[in-house]
Design a protein around this motif. Structure first.
Motif, PDB file in Angstrom:
ATOM      1  N   SER A   1      -3.683  11.707  -8.381  1.00 49.94           N
ATOM      2  CA  SER A   1      -2.624  11.068  -9.167  1.00 49.94           C
ATOM      3  C   SER A   1      -1.978   9.922  -8.404  1.00 49.94           C
ATOM      4  O   SER A   1      -1.677   8.867  -8.979  1.00 49.94           O
ATOM      5  CB  SER A   1      -1.558  12.106  -9.553  1.00 49.94           C
ATOM      6  N   VAL A   2      -1.761  10.124  -7.093  1.00 45.51           N
ATOM      7  CA  VAL A   2      -1.158   9.065  -6.279  1.00 45.51           C
ATOM      8  C   VAL A   2      -2.097   7.864  -6.191  1.00 45.51           C
ATOM      9  O   VAL A   2      -1.662   6.709  -6.282  1.00 45.51           O
ATOM     10  CB  VAL A   2      -0.810   9.595  -4.871  1.00 45.51           C
ATOM     11  N   ILE A   3      -3.390   8.132  -6.023  1.00 47.04           N
ATOM     12  CA  ILE A   3      -4.370   7.039  -5.962  1.00 47.04           C
ATOM     13  C   ILE A   3      -4.353   6.239  -7.265  1.00 47.04           C
ATOM     14  O   ILE A   3      -4.303   5.001  -7.255  1.00 47.04           O
ATOM     15  CB  ILE A   3      -5.782   7.596  -5.682  1.00 47.04           C
TER      16      ILE A   3
ATOM     17  N   ASN B   1      -2.676   1.453 -10.346  1.00 44.69           N
ATOM     18  CA  ASN B   1      -2.024   0.907 -11.542  1.00 44.69           C
ATOM     19  C   ASN B   1      -0.969  -0.133 -11.176  1.00 44.69           C
ATOM     20  O   ASN B   1      -0.660  -1.021 -11.975  1.00 44.69           O
ATOM     21  CB  ASN B   1      -1.386   2.031 -12.363  1.00 44.69           C
ATOM     22  N   PHE B   2      -0.417  -0.002  -9.962  1.00 44.07           N
ATOM     23  CA  PHE B   2       0.557  -0.972  -9.468  1.00 44.07           C
ATOM     24  C   PHE B   2      -0.105  -2.025  -8.575  1.00 44.07           C
ATOM     25  O   PHE B   2       0.578  -2.785  -7.892  1.00 44.07           O
ATOM     26  CB  PHE B   2       1.661  -0.262  -8.672  1.00 44.07           C
TER      27      PHE B   2
ATOM     28  N   GLU C   1       0.823  -1.202   0.000  1.00 45.50           N
ATOM     29  CA  GLU C   1       0.000   0.000   0.000  1.00 45.50           C
ATOM     30  C   GLU C   1       0.858   1.254   0.000  1.00 45.50           C
ATOM     31  O   GLU C   1       2.043   1.221   0.351  1.00 45.50           O
ATOM     32  CB  GLU C   1      -0.953   0.016   1.202  1.00 45.50           C
ATOM     33  N   ILE C   2       0.238   2.343  -0.403  1.00 47.16           N
ATOM     34  CA  ILE C   2       0.861   3.663  -0.370  1.00 47.16           C
ATOM     35  C   ILE C   2       0.030   4.544   0.547  1.00 47.16           C
ATOM     36  O   ILE C   2      -1.199   4.592   0.439  1.00 47.16           O
ATOM     37  CB  ILE C   2       0.934   4.279  -1.782  1.00 47.16           C
ATOM     38  N   LYS C   3       0.712   5.234   1.448  1.00 50.39           N
ATOM     39  CA  LYS C   3       0.031   6.119   2.382  1.00 50.39           C
ATOM     40  C   LYS C   3       0.275   7.560   1.942  1.00 50.39           C
ATOM     41  O   LYS C   3       1.424   8.018   1.898  1.00 50.39           O
ATOM     42  CB  LYS C   3       0.554   5.884   3.799  1.00 50.39           C
TER      43      LYS C   3
END
Length: 425
Positions: free
Chosen positions: A368-370, A375-376, A345-347
């Motif tokens: 954009s981050v979401i 996409n990854f 995950e990305i926070k």
């Protein structure tokens, strides 16, 4: 490689060479480390084995330290039982830590000198340009301060930190009390809930450490975490935090298999080859599903030593533990490493979330981050949610999980169950 082959102490040459290396580091936008290495108990070695063997021991130690250097590095003797190493072209503080550990590794086996086996003990002090000083005199002073603390506190090495005051009293007290608090469970842990945005159900909790010093009062987390990193306490503190969190939340995690707990980890412990097994042993003791533990690490910490991070994070991830990149968007990670890293995950950093409804630029960054994360095939967590409008906008953008004061403030463990029941109602 510039090597001082004479064992005649030469502090003046060190400062001259250090000035030259600092100028080069400034020009190339790189870091450098000054490490002062202190050989303990030289007087006792002189008395037991004689001055001739002691001199040969110093020469052998010099040779072994020299063997650790890379092109562009420098070593010189600066005192009867002290050497200074200048390490150039560093990308992060983590490389200085690795070098200090390698230096201390010279103590693992006795040195054979003229048929005598001599076990040595070393202490090392590390200061980093430009993090700790911008000129050679101050950089040397800080490394000297660090090695003094390492000798006094029986630590292998210490990294100078800007939390040191002019005489070190505050730092010494803090270090002693923090070690005692870590050993005797005197750290406090608070839990901040996270929710799934799609259905508003509880996703889990982030664990936040708090410490109140007996003599200094409440200490900011950044301060005592930096102190733990500088004094070698970060690994035991991390394992202790995981132990207490799993112990306190054991029943909660067993009953609700979809819940998870998340903890921040330091980049420094990723250099510890045993950290994965230590964490897995802790998980097995409390019979927790590894997938219910999320370890958060900042992208800047990952990129300070990407190869070491890739190895350690890979071991943890292969064990079933989930990995999260914390404060995403504030560092300098590249997409190539994002693709390689074993991340779940990305926070999204709260600095982008807090005012995204008023700042179109921040809103675009969040979206954009979401999209990038999805996409990854990564989940996204937004922190810093302080009103319903932002919560709803994050859901519209497709964000997976949210946390912030609007949902709940961090709370002690005994308040979790009442909050969970109230949220469910």
């Amino acid at each position: 490689m510039n090597i001082e082959t004479s064992l005649i102490p030469d502090r003046r040459r060190l400062l001259s060479e250090l000035n030259r290396k600092i100028h080069s580091a400034q020009k190339n936008n790189t870091l450098l480390a000054l490490i002062i290495v202190h050989l303990k108990h030289l007087r006792e070695i002189n008395n037991e084995f004689g001055y001739e063997i002691a001199d040969k021991l110093l020469q052998e130690l010099f040779n072994r330290l020299e063997s650790l250097l890379q092109p562009g590095d420098f070593i010189v003797r600066i005192g009867d039982n002290e050497f200074a190493l200048v390490l150039s072209n560093l990308n992060g503080i983590g490389q200085g830590i690795i070098a200090a550990n390698r230096i201390l590794g010279l103590c693992d086996n006795p040195m054979e000198i003229s048929g005598q086996l001599i076990k040595i003990k070393l202490a090392a002090g590390v200061s980093i340009y430009p993090d700790h000083a911008l000129d050679s005199e101050v950089l040397f002073k800080h490394a000297d301060t660090a090695v003094t603390y390492a000798r006094r506190n029986q630590d292998g090495y210490m990294i100078y930190s800007d939390i040191h005051d002019h005489d070190g009293t505050t730092t010494y007290v803090m270090r002693t009390e923090l070690e005692e608090a870590t050993i005797n469970d005197k750290l406090e842990f608070f839990y901040q809930p996270k929710i799934h945005l799609k259905d508003r159900t509880i996703a889990g909790f982030e664990v936040l450490a708090r410490w109140t010093s007996n003599s200094l009062g409440e200490v900011k987390p950044d301060t005592f975490i930096n102190l733990a990193e500088a004094t070698g306490l970060i690994a035991p503190l991390t394992v202790k935090a995981i132990t207490i969190a799993l112990r306190q939340c054991k029943d909660l995690l067993a009953i609700n298999s979809n819940y998870s707990i998340a903890l921040n980890i330091s980049a420094q412990i990723l250099n510890d080859p045993d950290i994965a097994s230590l964490i897995m042993n802790t998980i097995s003791i409390w019979c927790t599903n590894p997938s219910q533990l999320i370890l958060e690490i900042t992208e800047g910490a990952i990129m300070s030593n990407p190869e070491a991070s890739l190895n350690s994070l890979g071991q943890l991830h292969n064990s079933g533990i989930k990995i999260s990149i914390d404060d995403f968007g504030t560092g300098y990670s590249s997409l190539s490493y994002l693709k390689k890293l074993p991340v779940d995950e990305i926070k999204i950093d709260k600095s982008f979330v807090l005012n995204m409804n008023e700042d179109k630029g921040n809103a675009n960054i969040v979206k954009s981050v979401i999209d990038l994360a999805h996409n990854f095939n990564l989940n996204t967590v937004a922190e810093g949610v302080e009103n319903e409008e932002i919560l709803n906008e994050l859901e519209r953008m497709g964000c997976d999980v949210a946390q912030g004061f609007y949902i709940a403030r961090p709370m002690p463990h005994d308040e979790l169950n009442p909050w969970i029941m109230n949220w469910g109602n």
